[in-house]
Design a protein around this motif. Structure first.
Motif, PDB file in Angstrom:
ATOM      1  N   LYS A 189       0.849  -1.196   0.000  1.00 44.75           N
ATOM      2  CA  LYS A 189       0.000   0.000   0.000  1.00 44.75           C
ATOM      3  C   LYS A 189       0.884   1.246   0.000  1.00 44.75           C
ATOM      4  CE  LYS A 189      -4.047   1.794   2.394  1.00 44.75           C
ATOM      5  NZ  LYS A 189      -3.691   2.896   3.256  1.00 44.75           N
ATOM      6  N   ARG A 190       0.565   2.161  -0.897  1.00 46.66           N
ATOM      7  CA  ARG A 190       1.389   3.373  -0.964  1.00 46.66           C
ATOM      8  C   ARG A 190       1.014   4.329   0.174  1.00 46.66           C
ATOM      9  NH1 ARG A 190       1.586   6.026  -6.656  1.00 46.66           N
ATOM     10  NH2 ARG A 190      -0.678   5.979  -6.468  1.00 46.66           N
ATOM     11  N   SER A 191       2.026   5.006   0.719  1.00 55.09           N
ATOM     12  CA  SER A 191       1.774   5.948   1.816  1.00 55.09           C
ATOM     13  C   SER A 191       1.472   7.325   1.254  1.00 55.09           C
ATOM     14  CB  SER A 191       3.013   6.060   2.704  1.00 55.09           C
ATOM     15  OG  SER A 191       3.410   4.799   3.128  1.00 55.09           O
ATOM     16  N   SER A 192       0.385   7.944   1.710  1.00 58.26           N
ATOM     17  CA  SER A 192       0.098   9.284   1.222  1.00 58.26           C
ATOM     18  C   SER A 192       0.926  10.310   1.990  1.00 58.26           C
ATOM     19  CB  SER A 192      -1.387   9.591   1.309  1.00 58.26           C
ATOM     20  OG  SER A 192      -1.792   9.562   2.645  1.00 58.26           O
ATOM     21  N   LEU A 193       1.263  11.380   1.260  1.00 59.12           N
ATOM     22  CA  LEU A 193       2.082  12.448   1.826  1.00 59.12           C
ATOM     23  C   LEU A 193       1.186  13.560   2.350  1.00 59.12           C
ATOM     24  CD1 LEU A 193       4.722  12.534  -1.044  1.00 59.12           C
ATOM     25  CD2 LEU A 193       5.143  11.792   1.308  1.00 59.12           C
ATOM     26  N   LEU A 194       1.508  14.005   3.556  1.00 61.49           N
ATOM     27  CA  LEU A 194       0.693  15.037   4.201  1.00 61.49           C
ATOM     28  C   LEU A 194       1.462  16.346   4.280  1.00 61.49           C
ATOM     29  CD1 LEU A 194      -0.333  12.755   7.163  1.00 61.49           C
ATOM     30  CD2 LEU A 194      -1.872  13.461   5.317  1.00 61.49           C
ATOM     31  N   GLU A 195       0.738  17.424   4.089  1.00 60.41           N
ATOM     32  CA  GLU A 195       1.333  18.751   4.238  1.00 60.41           C
ATOM     33  C   GLU A 195       0.365  19.661   4.978  1.00 60.41           C
ATOM     34  OE1 GLU A 195       4.115  19.422   0.292  1.00 60.41           O
ATOM     35  OE2 GLU A 195       2.515  20.862   0.709  1.00 60.41           O
ATOM     36  N   LEU A 196       0.926  20.724   5.531  1.00 61.54           N
ATOM     37  CA  LEU A 196       0.082  21.757   6.113  1.00 61.54           C
ATOM     38  C   LEU A 196      -0.732  22.389   4.980  1.00 61.54           C
ATOM     39  CD1 LEU A 196      -0.048  23.047   8.990  1.00 61.54           C
ATOM     40  CD2 LEU A 196       1.439  24.856   8.106  1.00 61.54           C
ATOM     41  N   ASN A 197      -2.034  22.587   5.208  1.00 58.29           N
ATOM     42  CA  ASN A 197      -2.860  23.280   4.213  1.00 58.29           C
ATOM     43  C   ASN A 197      -2.670  24.783   4.459  1.00 58.29           C
ATOM     44  OD1 ASN A 197      -4.742  24.095   2.382  1.00 58.29           O
ATOM     45  ND2 ASN A 197      -6.511  23.599   3.662  1.00 58.29           N
ATOM     46  N   THR A 198      -1.656  25.341   3.805  1.00 60.78           N
ATOM     47  CA  THR A 198      -1.206  26.693   4.194  1.00 60.78           C
ATOM     48  C   THR A 198      -2.305  27.741   4.117  1.00 60.78           C
ATOM     49  OG1 THR A 198      -0.368  26.996   1.974  1.00 60.78           O
ATOM     50  CG2 THR A 198       1.229  26.361   3.655  1.00 60.78           C
ATOM     51  N   THR A 199      -3.249  27.583   3.176  1.00 62.08           N
ATOM     52  CA  THR A 199      -4.303  28.600   3.077  1.00 62.08           C
ATOM     53  C   THR A 199      -5.601  28.157   3.770  1.00 62.08           C
ATOM     54  OG1 THR A 199      -4.882  27.720   0.910  1.00 62.08           O
ATOM     55  CG2 THR A 199      -3.396  29.616   0.956  1.00 62.08           C
ATOM     56  N   GLY A 200      -5.469  27.144   4.652  1.00 63.14           N
ATOM     57  CA  GLY A 200      -6.633  26.662   5.404  1.00 63.14           C
ATOM     58  C   GLY A 200      -7.076  27.638   6.483  1.00 63.14           C
ATOM     59  N   ARG A 201      -6.135  28.404   7.009  1.00 69.78           N
ATOM     60  CA  ARG A 201      -6.419  29.422   8.023  1.00 69.78           C
ATOM     61  C   ARG A 201      -5.441  30.573   7.822  1.00 69.78           C
ATOM     62  NH1 ARG A 201      -9.412  25.795   9.093  1.00 69.78           N
ATOM     63  NH2 ARG A 201     -10.229  25.088  11.117  1.00 69.78           N
ATOM     64  N   PHE A 202      -5.782  31.696   8.460  1.00 65.85           N
ATOM     65  CA  PHE A 202      -4.911  32.870   8.389  1.00 65.85           C
ATOM     66  C   PHE A 202      -4.759  33.463   9.784  1.00 65.85           C
ATOM     67  CE2 PHE A 202      -6.960  32.271   4.341  1.00 65.85           C
ATOM     68  CZ  PHE A 202      -5.920  32.413   3.433  1.00 65.85           C
ATOM     69  N   ALA A 203      -3.767  34.317   9.932  1.00 69.73           N
ATOM     70  CA  ALA A 203      -3.602  35.049  11.190  1.00 69.73           C
ATOM     71  C   ALA A 203      -3.215  36.487  10.871  1.00 69.73           C
ATOM     72  CB  ALA A 203      -2.527  34.397  12.047  1.00 69.73           C
ATOM     73  N   VAL A 204      -3.543  37.380  11.805  1.00 74.40           N
ATOM     74  CA  VAL A 204      -3.189  38.789  11.621  1.00 74.40           C
ATOM     75  C   VAL A 204      -2.117  39.158  12.641  1.00 74.40           C
ATOM     76  CG1 VAL A 204      -4.038  41.165  11.598  1.00 74.40           C
ATOM     77  CG2 VAL A 204      -5.566  39.296  10.928  1.00 74.40           C
ATOM     78  N   GLY A 205      -1.138  39.915  12.195  1.00 78.31           N
ATOM     79  CA  GLY A 205      -0.122  40.454  13.101  1.00 78.31           C
ATOM     80  C   GLY A 205      -0.127  41.966  13.011  1.00 78.31           C
ATOM     81  N   VAL A 206      -0.014  42.619  14.158  1.00 82.85           N
ATOM     82  CA  VAL A 206       0.028  44.080  14.177  1.00 82.85           C
ATOM     83  C   VAL A 206       1.279  44.497  14.939  1.00 82.85           C
ATOM     84  CG1 VAL A 206      -1.219  46.195  14.750  1.00 82.85           C
ATOM     85  CG2 VAL A 206      -2.496  44.073  14.393  1.00 82.85           C
ATOM     86  N   SER A 207       2.067  45.375  14.344  1.00 91.24           N
ATOM     87  CA  SER A 207       3.218  45.926  15.042  1.00 91.24           C
ATOM     88  C   SER A 207       2.904  47.356  15.451  1.00 91.24           C
ATOM     89  CB  SER A 207       4.446  45.859  14.124  1.00 91.24           C
ATOM     90  OG  SER A 207       5.460  46.689  14.618  1.00 91.24           O
ATOM     91  N   LEU A 208       2.904  47.597  16.773  1.00 92.61           N
ATOM     92  CA  LEU A 208       2.646  48.944  17.289  1.00 92.61           C
ATOM     93  C   LEU A 208       3.967  49.672  17.385  1.00 92.61           C
ATOM     94  CD1 LEU A 208       0.391  48.181  20.390  1.00 92.61           C
ATOM     95  CD2 LEU A 208      -0.347  48.743  18.087  1.00 92.61           C
ATOM     96  N   ASP A 209       4.053  50.774  16.715  1.00 97.32           N
ATOM     97  CA  ASP A 209       5.291  51.539  16.761  1.00 97.32           C
ATOM     98  C   ASP A 209       4.917  53.008  16.747  1.00 97.32           C
ATOM     99  OD1 ASP A 209       8.244  51.595  16.549  1.00 97.32           O
ATOM    100  OD2 ASP A 209       7.842  52.583  14.645  1.00 97.32           O
ATOM    101  N   ALA A 210       5.746  53.837  17.394  1.00 91.04           N
ATOM    102  CA  ALA A 210       5.450  55.266  17.416  1.00 91.04           C
ATOM    103  C   ALA A 210       5.479  55.841  15.996  1.00 91.04           C
ATOM    104  CB  ALA A 210       6.461  55.983  18.296  1.00 91.04           C
ATOM    105  N   GLY A 211       6.318  55.251  15.131  1.00 87.22           N
ATOM    106  CA  GLY A 211       6.454  55.760  13.766  1.00 87.22           C
ATOM    107  C   GLY A 211       5.328  55.331  12.847  1.00 87.22           C
TER     108      GLY A 211
END
Ligand SMILES: [Zn+2]
Length: 404
Positions: free
Chosen positions: A68-90
């Motif tokens: 039986k062949r083994s299936s290859l698994l990967e992260l589903n990169t576009t399955g979820r998203f996240a937001v990052g905010v950098s607070l800076d005085a500038g």
């Protein structure tokens, strides 16, 4: 990664398996079973859940000589998203990343008001919502929001100490922002976020110990050792700006003399520019706008202006002295420079630090120490903050308890 043996049904197990898929790039169920110590049956069940949730995808089969062949698994990169905010005085920088930490959208807006966090929270919620609409990403696909900022306290169980407390530093940002956006909010300081972002996006191999050296108004150090952010006794690790680099130097606001921040940070560079240079470059001379003036000096330095180059070079020499001490103390593989302070003349800083480390690091005969600018440079803290949100939501087993 944890060294403990994993139970087959806990949330931590699911999270650990997902992290193995993420860090392994492409893996089979058999490899996951071998690495986790779980039975093939348990792995099959966990993988099915991850497939159903859209976090993992099957991308083909392993070549096999029979059976039986083994299936290859990967992260589903576009399955979820996240937001990052950098607070800076500038400026405020927002990035949206996919599961692998790759930036899929960004927005830059004016910096935070030092004394009006309540008003800024309303603006942050609005701008963040607009960015997601522009990218056509529904709120349900977003796992959370990470916020990076200098001197932000770390929330539960850890209070960040600061002698320059402004309203922002004691402001309960997650509590104020969460109800406005309907997403969980986590936060950390910008240097630690930048380090986590480099790690999560795979720009630094997980086997390397490294530090991010962050420059905005001052300096911060994010230290990643053995795949974890170093925290210290009270989550105040990384105060490299108060490394003493001249025992007879000017008095610092922290009480000591000759701190790195007093000699090498943007404000110090601007203060060292004489009237002739200020006139020639058209510096604002406004104490509130020293970052604008610093960027002008740094830009001119990068373009070869001799006087400006001397000012930046002097700042870089002090920083290199402190960086060399960090490399020697922690025996690092790599130093990554990040933050808006390196936007214009980062190459001059890299060259100076690299030279010092190559010449004087105690381990120079044993291994090299890579010195480089973060990728993506200006988005390093925001991208890292998104990684922080991903890590909290998807692989909480890797988040050190009691800290963030
Ligand atoms: Zn100091």
């Amino acid at each position: 990664m944890t060294g403990r043996r994993l139970g087959p049904s806990s949330a931590a197990t699911r999270s650990a398996v997902l992290d193995m898929v993420r860090s392994g790039r492409t893996v089979t169920r058999a490899e996951l079973a071998a690495r986790s110590g779980l039975t093939p049956t348990s792995i099959t069940r966990i993988v099915k859940t991850l497939l159903d949730e859209g976090l993992v995808v099957e991308v083909g089969f392993l070549d096999s000589t029979g059976g039986k062949r083994s299936s290859l698994l990967e992260l589903n990169t576009t399955g979820r998203f996240a937001v990052g905010v950098s607070l800076d005085a500038g400026r405020l920088t927002y990035v949206v990343t996919d599961l692998a930490g790759a930036v899929v959208g960004r927005l830059v807006s004016p910096g935070i008001e030092q004394d009006a966090p309540g008003e800024d929270v309303v603006r942050i919620a609005r701008e963040l919502g607009q960015l997601l609409v522009q990218l056509d990403i529904p709120l349900e696909s977003v796992v959370g929001v990470g916020v990076a900022g200098a001197g932000l306290d770390l929330g539960a169980g850890a209070e960040r100490h600061s002698l320059t407390a402004t309203e922002w530093e004691s402001f309960a940002l997650p509590e104020a922002l969460e109800p406005r956006i309907g997403l969980p909010v986590v936060r950390d300081n910008d240097a630690a976020c930048a380090a986590l972002g480099q790690y999560w996006a795979g720009r630094v191999p997980s086997t390397q110990d490294f530090a991010t050296l962050y420059m905005s108004n001052g300096f911060g150090l994010g230290i990643m050792v053995g795949g974890s952010i170093a925290r210290g006794a009270s989550s105040n690790v990384g105060e490299i700006g108060h490394t003493i680099v001249d025992i007879d130097g000017p008095e610092c606001w922290c009480g000591a003399r000759g701190c790195l921040e007093m000699l090498a940070a943007p404000r110090a560079v601007v203060a060292a520019a004489d009237a002739d240079l200020a006139g020639r470059l058209g510096l604002t001379g406004d104490a509130q706008r020293f970052r604008v003036d610093f960027d002008r000096i740094a830009q001119a330095a990068a373009q070869g202006d001799v006087d400006c180059h001397a000012l930046i070079q002097r700042s870089a020499r002090y920083l290199a002295a402190a960086a060399l001490s960090v490399v020697n103390v922690l025996d690092l593989d790599r130093i990554v420079l990040a933050g808006p302070g390196f936007a214009e003349a980062g190459a001059i800083y890299v060259r100076e630090i690299r030279q010092q480390v190559e010449r004087f690091a105690r381990t120079r005969g044993i291994h090299g120490v890579l010195v480089e600018l973060a990728d993506p440079g200006l988005d390093a803290a925001a991208g890292g903050a998104a990684s922080l949100a991903l890590q909290h939501a998807l692989t909480p087993h890797a988040v050190r308890s009691g800290g963030w």
